[in-house]
Design a protein around this motif. Sequence first.
Motif, PDB file in Angstrom:
ATOM      1  N   ALA A 220     -39.466  -7.130 -23.801  1.00  0.00           N
ATOM      2  CA  ALA A 220     -40.841  -7.292 -24.270  1.00  0.00           C
ATOM      3  C   ALA A 220     -41.213  -8.753 -24.528  1.00  0.00           C
ATOM      4  CB  ALA A 220     -41.060  -6.475 -25.544  1.00  0.00           C
ATOM      5  N   LYS A 221     -40.222  -9.666 -24.355  1.00  0.00           N
ATOM      6  CA  LYS A 221     -40.442 -11.100 -24.595  1.00  0.00           C
ATOM      7  C   LYS A 221     -41.067 -11.331 -25.981  1.00  0.00           C
ATOM      8  CE  LYS A 221     -40.953 -12.589 -19.810  1.00  0.00           C
ATOM      9  NZ  LYS A 221     -41.018 -11.565 -18.851  1.00  0.00           N
ATOM     10  N   LEU A 222     -40.430 -10.749 -26.986  1.00  0.00           N
ATOM     11  CA  LEU A 222     -40.969 -10.832 -28.343  1.00  0.00           C
ATOM     12  C   LEU A 222     -40.997 -12.247 -28.900  1.00  0.00           C
ATOM     13  CD1 LEU A 222     -39.589  -7.585 -30.036  1.00  0.00           C
ATOM     14  CD2 LEU A 222     -41.964  -8.134 -29.493  1.00  0.00           C
ATOM     15  N   TRP A 223     -40.269 -13.166 -28.268  1.00  0.00           N
ATOM     16  CA  TRP A 223     -40.327 -14.565 -28.716  1.00  0.00           C
ATOM     17  C   TRP A 223     -41.724 -15.156 -28.546  1.00  0.00           C
ATOM     18  CZ3 TRP A 223     -36.381 -13.192 -25.102  1.00  0.00           C
ATOM     19  CH2 TRP A 223     -36.776 -13.226 -23.759  1.00  0.00           C
ATOM     20  N   GLN A 224     -42.554 -14.496 -27.776  1.00  0.00           N
ATOM     21  CA  GLN A 224     -43.932 -14.967 -27.613  1.00  0.00           C
ATOM     22  C   GLN A 224     -44.776 -14.701 -28.861  1.00  0.00           C
ATOM     23  OE1 GLN A 224     -45.280 -12.935 -24.060  1.00  0.00           O
ATOM     24  NE2 GLN A 224     -44.270 -14.382 -22.675  1.00  0.00           N
ATOM     25  N   VAL A 225     -44.328 -13.760 -29.692  1.00  0.00           N
ATOM     26  CA  VAL A 225     -45.106 -13.394 -30.886  1.00  0.00           C
ATOM     27  C   VAL A 225     -44.279 -13.408 -32.166  1.00  0.00           C
ATOM     28  CG1 VAL A 225     -46.854 -12.040 -29.669  1.00  0.00           C
ATOM     29  CG2 VAL A 225     -44.702 -10.940 -30.333  1.00  0.00           C
ATOM     30  N   GLN A 226     -43.014 -13.870 -32.101  1.00  0.00           N
ATOM     31  CA  GLN A 226     -42.150 -13.916 -33.277  1.00  0.00           C
ATOM     32  C   GLN A 226     -41.392 -15.240 -33.341  1.00  0.00           C
ATOM     33  OE1 GLN A 226     -41.280 -10.285 -35.482  1.00  0.00           O
ATOM     34  NE2 GLN A 226     -43.146 -11.498 -35.389  1.00  0.00           N
ATOM     35  N   LYS A 227     -41.228 -15.755 -34.586  1.00  0.00           N
ATOM     36  CA  LYS A 227     -40.571 -17.057 -34.776  1.00  0.00           C
ATOM     37  C   LYS A 227     -39.111 -16.928 -35.193  1.00  0.00           C
ATOM     38  CE  LYS A 227     -44.905 -19.176 -36.394  1.00  0.00           C
ATOM     39  NZ  LYS A 227     -45.582 -19.767 -37.581  1.00  0.00           N
ATOM     40  N   HIS A 228     -38.805 -15.938 -36.027  1.00  0.00           N
ATOM     41  CA  HIS A 228     -37.480 -15.832 -36.629  1.00  0.00           C
ATOM     42  C   HIS A 228     -36.774 -14.544 -36.200  1.00  0.00           C
ATOM     43  CE1 HIS A 228     -38.297 -19.211 -39.337  1.00  0.00           C
ATOM     44  NE2 HIS A 228     -39.499 -18.685 -39.493  1.00  0.00           N
ATOM     45  N   ALA A 285     -33.602 -15.972 -26.341  1.00  0.00           N
ATOM     46  CA  ALA A 285     -34.543 -16.084 -27.460  1.00  0.00           C
ATOM     47  C   ALA A 285     -34.525 -17.495 -28.035  1.00  0.00           C
ATOM     48  CB  ALA A 285     -34.182 -15.063 -28.539  1.00  0.00           C
ATOM     49  N   LYS A 286     -33.320 -18.048 -28.186  1.00  0.00           N
ATOM     50  CA  LYS A 286     -33.202 -19.427 -28.683  1.00  0.00           C
ATOM     51  C   LYS A 286     -33.889 -20.413 -27.737  1.00  0.00           C
ATOM     52  CE  LYS A 286     -28.723 -18.957 -31.069  1.00  0.00           C
ATOM     53  NZ  LYS A 286     -27.297 -19.367 -31.017  1.00  0.00           N
ATOM     54  N   SER A 287     -33.718 -20.198 -26.444  1.00  0.00           N
ATOM     55  CA  SER A 287     -34.298 -21.120 -25.465  1.00  0.00           C
ATOM     56  C   SER A 287     -35.820 -21.105 -25.488  1.00  0.00           C
ATOM     57  CB  SER A 287     -33.802 -20.773 -24.053  1.00  0.00           C
ATOM     58  OG  SER A 287     -34.416 -19.589 -23.566  1.00  0.00           O
ATOM     59  N   HIS A 288     -36.385 -20.028 -26.030  1.00  0.00           N
ATOM     60  CA  HIS A 288     -37.837 -19.932 -26.149  1.00  0.00           C
ATOM     61  C   HIS A 288     -38.323 -20.298 -27.554  1.00  0.00           C
ATOM     62  CE1 HIS A 288     -37.416 -17.573 -22.397  1.00  0.00           C
ATOM     63  NE2 HIS A 288     -38.623 -18.030 -22.149  1.00  0.00           N
ATOM     64  N   GLY A 289     -37.430 -20.882 -28.344  1.00  0.00           N
ATOM     65  CA  GLY A 289     -37.849 -21.429 -29.631  1.00  0.00           C
ATOM     66  C   GLY A 289     -37.641 -20.561 -30.843  1.00  0.00           C
ATOM     67  N   MET A 290     -37.055 -19.380 -30.695  1.00  0.00           N
ATOM     68  CA  MET A 290     -36.816 -18.546 -31.875  1.00  0.00           C
ATOM     69  C   MET A 290     -35.703 -19.159 -32.717  1.00  0.00           C
ATOM     70  SD  MET A 290     -37.141 -14.507 -30.890  1.00  0.00           S
ATOM     71  CE  MET A 290     -37.586 -14.002 -32.558  1.00  0.00           C
ATOM     72  N   GLN A 291     -35.901 -19.125 -34.030  1.00  0.00           N
ATOM     73  CA  GLN A 291     -34.880 -19.572 -34.971  1.00  0.00           C
ATOM     74  C   GLN A 291     -34.002 -18.368 -35.306  1.00  0.00           C
ATOM     75  OE1 GLN A 291     -34.818 -22.978 -35.846  1.00  0.00           O
ATOM     76  NE2 GLN A 291     -36.348 -22.907 -34.189  1.00  0.00           N
ATOM     77  N   VAL A 292     -32.698 -18.489 -35.059  1.00  0.00           N
ATOM     78  CA  VAL A 292     -31.819 -17.323 -35.159  1.00  0.00           C
ATOM     79  C   VAL A 292     -30.808 -17.464 -36.298  1.00  0.00           C
ATOM     80  CG1 VAL A 292     -30.150 -15.871 -33.941  1.00  0.00           C
ATOM     81  CG2 VAL A 292     -32.045 -16.929 -32.682  1.00  0.00           C
ATOM     82  N   VAL A 293     -30.785 -16.468 -37.177  1.00  0.00           N
ATOM     83  CA  VAL A 293     -29.729 -16.335 -38.182  1.00  0.00           C
ATOM     84  C   VAL A 293     -28.704 -15.373 -37.580  1.00  0.00           C
ATOM     85  CG1 VAL A 293     -29.130 -15.513 -40.488  1.00  0.00           C
ATOM     86  CG2 VAL A 293     -31.302 -16.711 -40.107  1.00  0.00           C
ATOM     87  N   GLU A 294     -27.525 -15.877 -37.281  1.00  0.00           N
ATOM     88  CA  GLU A 294     -26.579 -15.096 -36.491  1.00  0.00           C
ATOM     89  C   GLU A 294     -25.702 -14.151 -37.300  1.00  0.00           C
ATOM     90  OE1 GLU A 294     -24.773 -16.730 -33.142  1.00  0.00           O
ATOM     91  OE2 GLU A 294     -26.222 -18.334 -32.875  1.00  0.00           O
ATOM     92  N   LYS A 295     -25.639 -14.356 -38.617  1.00  0.00           N
ATOM     93  CA  LYS A 295     -24.764 -13.479 -39.402  1.00  0.00           C
ATOM     94  C   LYS A 295     -25.336 -13.281 -40.795  1.00  0.00           C
ATOM     95  CE  LYS A 295     -19.853 -12.658 -40.275  1.00  0.00           C
ATOM     96  NZ  LYS A 295     -18.480 -13.179 -40.137  1.00  0.00           N
ATOM     97  N   VAL A 296     -25.280 -12.049 -41.274  1.00  0.00           N
ATOM     98  CA  VAL A 296     -25.682 -11.741 -42.649  1.00  0.00           C
ATOM     99  C   VAL A 296     -24.527 -11.013 -43.330  1.00  0.00           C
ATOM    100  CG1 VAL A 296     -28.144 -11.595 -42.116  1.00  0.00           C
ATOM    101  CG2 VAL A 296     -26.731  -9.526 -41.993  1.00  0.00           C
TER     102      VAL A 296
END
Length: 328
Positions: A220-228, A285-296
Amino acid sequence: MQMIRRTLLSTCVAAMAAASAGAVLGQTKEVKVGYALAVNSHYGAAAQAWADAVEKGTNGAYKFKQFPASALGGERELIEGLQLGTVEAAIVSTGAISNFVPDVGVVDIPFLFRDTQHARAVLDGAFGQELLAKFSKRGLVALAWGEQGFRHLSNNKHAVNGVADLKGLKIRVTENPVHITAFRTLGASPTPMSWPEVIGALQQGTIDGQENPISVLASAKLWQVQKHLTLTAHVYAPMALLVSPSFWGSLNDSQKAAFTQGAKSGAIASRVFVDTVEKKGVEEAKSHGMQVVEKVDQAAFRTALEPAYKEYAKKFGQKTLDTIANAK
């Protein structure tokens, strides 16, 4: 006279040939299959493998016509279409199914499955097959469990590093009581919404975020509408390959076997797709600018969900939860 006879003979032969061709064409029956995402998704991979296997297994007697991207309506509408017999086949998520087959909701409990192998073992084993059998009482025929992968959280407000960061976030969830209970317990504001409405709601700011597997995020290419993006892996998400009872009743035993085996091929195709996209989807997702928290800290999430787990135990039975959790 001889010429007339030849003409009549030629006409008869042509008519017989046309009738024969018409009969052959009449043997190919169209099967409408609907699903929520694009063709280039795990849903599409499952649908194509299912279609190919059925066409081969029935010697071309049945041919699928795909309706991707909610072309036949949202998942609720697809399921209702199956019950009414207006749709022959569909691939839908458990989020929607649990409103029709409540027992399915148990697989949506957060952190119930240890990993992908555990989830697949449960669904392919006795428990999963018994769950498929329960669909018939709700006017549905379930043939196989496909896969979407583990669900993760995305939003436009801020990075979610822990439970406290969820407080007040308006998170789109499926129309699923188990998911709604979980996110409410975690302090978020869960907003049930059908998939066709989600992208627009994110663009307009009606909701802050959503939760879905990487397979959905990528297709869905959600990186177009989501930042994190936070890789919470909070819920394993299967999907089911279903057919309409009225359509199923029109099949003979060999055709039913072909559709069943085809659905299993579709399920495998969805898992292969998910395995592939899980590896590359986060990097994309990272390549399209999303900021990723990889572990919780999943243990902290489980602790926060204790009140919800008590509700789930009452609803589904602690014995059922233990059976799933202890499966090898």
